[in-house]
Design an enzyme around this catalytic site. Sequence first.
Site, PDB file in Angstrom:
ATOM      1  N   CYS A 295       0.820  -1.211   0.000  1.00  0.00           N
ATOM      2  CA  CYS A 295       0.000   0.000   0.000  1.00  0.00           C
ATOM      3  C   CYS A 295       0.858   1.266   0.000  1.00  0.00           C
ATOM      4  O   CYS A 295       1.550   1.553   0.969  1.00  0.00           O
ATOM      5  CB  CYS A 295      -0.917  -0.051   1.222  1.00  0.00           C
ATOM      6  SG  CYS A 295      -1.740   1.484   1.614  1.00  0.00           S
TER       7      CYS A 295
ATOM      8  N   CYS B 159      -0.026   3.793   2.725  1.00  0.00           N
ATOM      9  CA  CYS B 159       0.431   3.307   4.038  1.00  0.00           C
ATOM     10  C   CYS B 159       1.888   3.706   4.270  1.00  0.00           C
ATOM     11  O   CYS B 159       2.272   4.067   5.384  1.00  0.00           O
ATOM     12  CB  CYS B 159       0.302   1.786   4.125  1.00  0.00           C
ATOM     13  SG  CYS B 159      -1.395   1.187   3.937  1.00  0.00           S
TER      14      CYS B 159
END
Length: 99
Positions: A24, A27
Amino acid sequence: MKGNFSALINTDQLVLIDFSAEWCGPCKMLAPILKQVKDELGDSLKIVKIDVDKNQALANTFQVRGVPTIMFFKNGKQLWRQSGVLQKADIVKVAQSFM
């Protein structure tokens, strides 16, 4: 993980749970922001990163549909949640409202 998770959030210390994933991009952007939050708030806040791919049952329990999703817990209760990348000042403001 479930037993450990319960012990983790059943404390009078504010706990920020960061549901994330290795793949991600957002993230990865959130990680240094959370470090800055920790640097500012110190021991009054515990931050725990949970990989949704390695902890799918836990992610399902909390209905995490997108990453990153951050949640605040205190005394075993979920106080707040938000998906997406937030700025340090916003996270600090929310954290301080629960301290």
